[in-house]
Structures are given as structure tokens and as C-alpha cells.
Scaffold this active site. Structure first.
Site, PDB file in Angstrom:
ATOM      1  N   SER A 148       9.328  58.148  38.280  1.00 21.29           N
ATOM      2  CA  SER A 148       8.085  57.592  38.810  1.00 21.29           C
ATOM      3  C   SER A 148       7.071  58.722  38.889  1.00 21.29           C
ATOM      4  O   SER A 148       7.436  59.893  39.069  1.00 21.29           O
ATOM      5  CB  SER A 148       8.310  57.011  40.209  1.00 21.29           C
ATOM      6  OG  SER A 148       7.081  56.775  40.876  1.00 21.29           O
ATOM      7  N   TYR A 161      11.610  58.201  48.889  1.00 21.21           N
ATOM      8  CA  TYR A 161      11.623  57.702  47.508  1.00 21.21           C
ATOM      9  C   TYR A 161      11.141  58.783  46.549  1.00 21.21           C
ATOM     10  O   TYR A 161      11.787  59.062  45.528  1.00 21.21           O
ATOM     11  CB  TYR A 161      10.733  56.468  47.403  1.00 21.21           C
ATOM     12  CG  TYR A 161      10.470  56.011  45.984  1.00 21.21           C
ATOM     13  CD1 TYR A 161      11.450  55.335  45.266  1.00 21.21           C
ATOM     14  CD2 TYR A 161       9.243  56.251  45.373  1.00 21.21           C
ATOM     15  CE1 TYR A 161      11.212  54.907  43.963  1.00 21.21           C
ATOM     16  CE2 TYR A 161       8.991  55.832  44.077  1.00 21.21           C
ATOM     17  CZ  TYR A 161       9.979  55.158  43.367  1.00 21.21           C
ATOM     18  OH  TYR A 161       9.745  54.756  42.084  1.00 21.21           O
TER      19      TYR A 161
END
Length: 264
Positions: A148, A161
Site C-alpha cells: 500500500s 496497518y
């Protein structure tokens, strides 16, 4: 020039998160490029059955393996089942992940462990199983990890995350360096904000998003859209395929916003 419609004809792949979103888009693109042997790993048997039926309709032999990849035993089982069905697995796409929210001060040990177990431990042990098989067979192979753009830093509500994706970035490079002489390649893509079923659920659960959140979000993006799974899938399948040559250890940003640019 090699035919892009046949560049994955020799690929026997495991795709995690393969029954929906990025994973299923990758699976369909692999089939479009000649792949005939696909093992999808996921949690939903219903979605898995539907995905397998679609891939078989497109001409592939497909297998769904129900598994929570946060557990190492499940990772080993998934590799074993896929290998028993198709032979040595030479392609792995780690697309399964959780983007559950949490800031530094709000994250519980349980949430931290959940995110790292799902986003790092799972890919680690899946890669371990696939690489062991390739080394035993003395065969080349290719791995793509889905990270990501948050791996560059991430927002304040994505602290654990983002940290997990940063860890997976280092793991990608380490595996690439460790097995390049065995012709086992490992790369990663770092997509920005994506239009997926999972993102829709996250927006509604964590951000009280209205029904038209996607329309509003896309109107505010430089290119007028969020990243679409089928767009990213074509890059991932190229990276898995032999056409990507000696490419290994690469972390490829896939976004319309450039890391490090502020206020433009």
C-alpha cells in the site's frame, strides 16, 4: 516479442484474497494470459465457489482453499493442497490483507497482532512454503506482494496497518536478495486508494460514509477515479510472468498521488 496473452501459460499460482477484489481481478487476468492452474485462498466458501466457477468457465483449472492466512499452519496447508493438485507452485500473489483502523494511542495489542499476523506473518509463511517447493524442484518462480502507499508513512488512523505494510516491504526485498541466484524473484506493488468491496465495507464501518462516498471520493482525485482492481491486476500479472525478466526487489508505487509531494 512475446505474446502478452500467453505470458503466464506456464504459471501455476496461489492467489490469496483470491475470491474478491484485487485477488480475483489478478486471478482473472492470469487466466486471460494463459494460466491454467490457480489456487485461490480465502475465508468465504461461498465467494470461493463462485470465483472457481467463473475461472473454470474461462478455461482454467481452479481450486478454492478455505483458510485464514494469519495462522502459519493454514499457510502450510494451502501450499501443500495447491502443490498436490497442480505440482510445484511457481507463482504467488499475496493480496489478502486487513486495513482495520487504529492510531498509535488507540491501537490495542489485539489489533496490532491481528494486523501483523494477517499482513506480515501470513505472507511470510506462504512465501516460505512456495520457496521451499521451488528450491526442492530447482525451479524458477515469482512472487508479488500487494502492499500500500501507506507503507511510505500512512495516515494517523492507519498506524499499525502502515507499519505492517512497511514490514512487508522490507520482507519483499530480503526475499528477493536471498533467492535471486535461485531465479526466484520477489516484487511488490503499492497501490493508492482503491475501489474494492473491502474498501466500501471499511468506509461504511469506520467512517460513516454515505452511499455515494465513492462518487465523492473520485471527484476529489487528480485523475477523477480511485484505483480499479483490473488496472492493478495487469501490472501484477506482468510482474509474476517471465516477461518481467530479471526484475526483483522492486517496490512499485501505483497511484495518482506522488509520495513526498505536499500541498499540490
Amino acid at each position: 516479442m512475446s505474446d502478452p496473452n500467453a505470458r503466464n501459460e506456464g504459471t501455476r499460482a496461489i492467489v490469496t484474497g483470491g475470491a474478491q477484489g484485487i485477488g480475483f481481478a489478478v486471478a482473472k487476468q492470469l487466466v486471460a494470459e494463459g494460466c491454467k492452474a490457480l489456487a485461490l485462498v480465502g475465508r468465504s466458501g461461498e465467494k470461493g465457489a463462485a470465483a472457481v466457477a467463473e475461472l473454470e468457465r474461462l478455461g482454467a483449472e481452479a481450486l478454492f482453499i478455505g483458510a485464514d492466512v494469519s495462522e502459519p499452519a493454514n499457510c502450510a496447508r494451502a501450499v501443500a493442497e495447491a502443490t498436490e493438485r497442480f505440482g510445484t507452485i511457481n507463482g504467488l500473489v499475496n493480496a489478502a490483507a486487513s486495513s482495520a483502523r487504529g492510531s498509535l494511542t488507540e491501537t490495542t495489542p489485539e489489533l496490532f497482532d491481528f494486523l501483523f499476523n494477517t499482513n506480515v506473518r501470513g505472507p511470510f509463511f506462504l512465501m516460505q512454503g512456495v520457496v521451499k517447493g521451488l528450491l526442492q524442484a530447482r525451479a524458477p518462480g515469482s512472487i508479488v506482494n500487494v502492499l500500500s502507499m501507506s507503507a511510505h508513512a500512512g495516515q494517523s488512523f492507519l498506524t499499525p496497518y502502515s507499519s505492517s505494510k512497511g514490514a512487508l516491504a522490507v520482507l519483499t526485498k530480503n526475499v528477493a536478495a536471498s533467492y535471486r541466484k535461485n531465479r526466484i524473484r520477489c516484487n511488490a506493488v503499492l497501490p493508492g486508494w482503491m475501489d474494492t468491496e473491502g474498501e466500501d465495507a471499511v468506509q461504511r464501518k469506520f467512517h460513516d460514509a454515505p452511499d455515494n462516498w465513492l462518487e465523492l471520493a473520485e471527484a476529489d482525485q487528480p485523475m477523477g477515479q480511485l484505483v480499479k482492481p483490473h488496472q492493478l491486476a495487469a501490472l501484477i500479472t506482468y510482474m509474476i510472468s517471465p516477461q518481467s525478466g530479471v526484475m526483483t526487489g522492486a517496490l512499485v508505487d501505483y497511484d495518482q498521488n506522488v509520495a513526498g509531494v505536499v500541498g499540490e
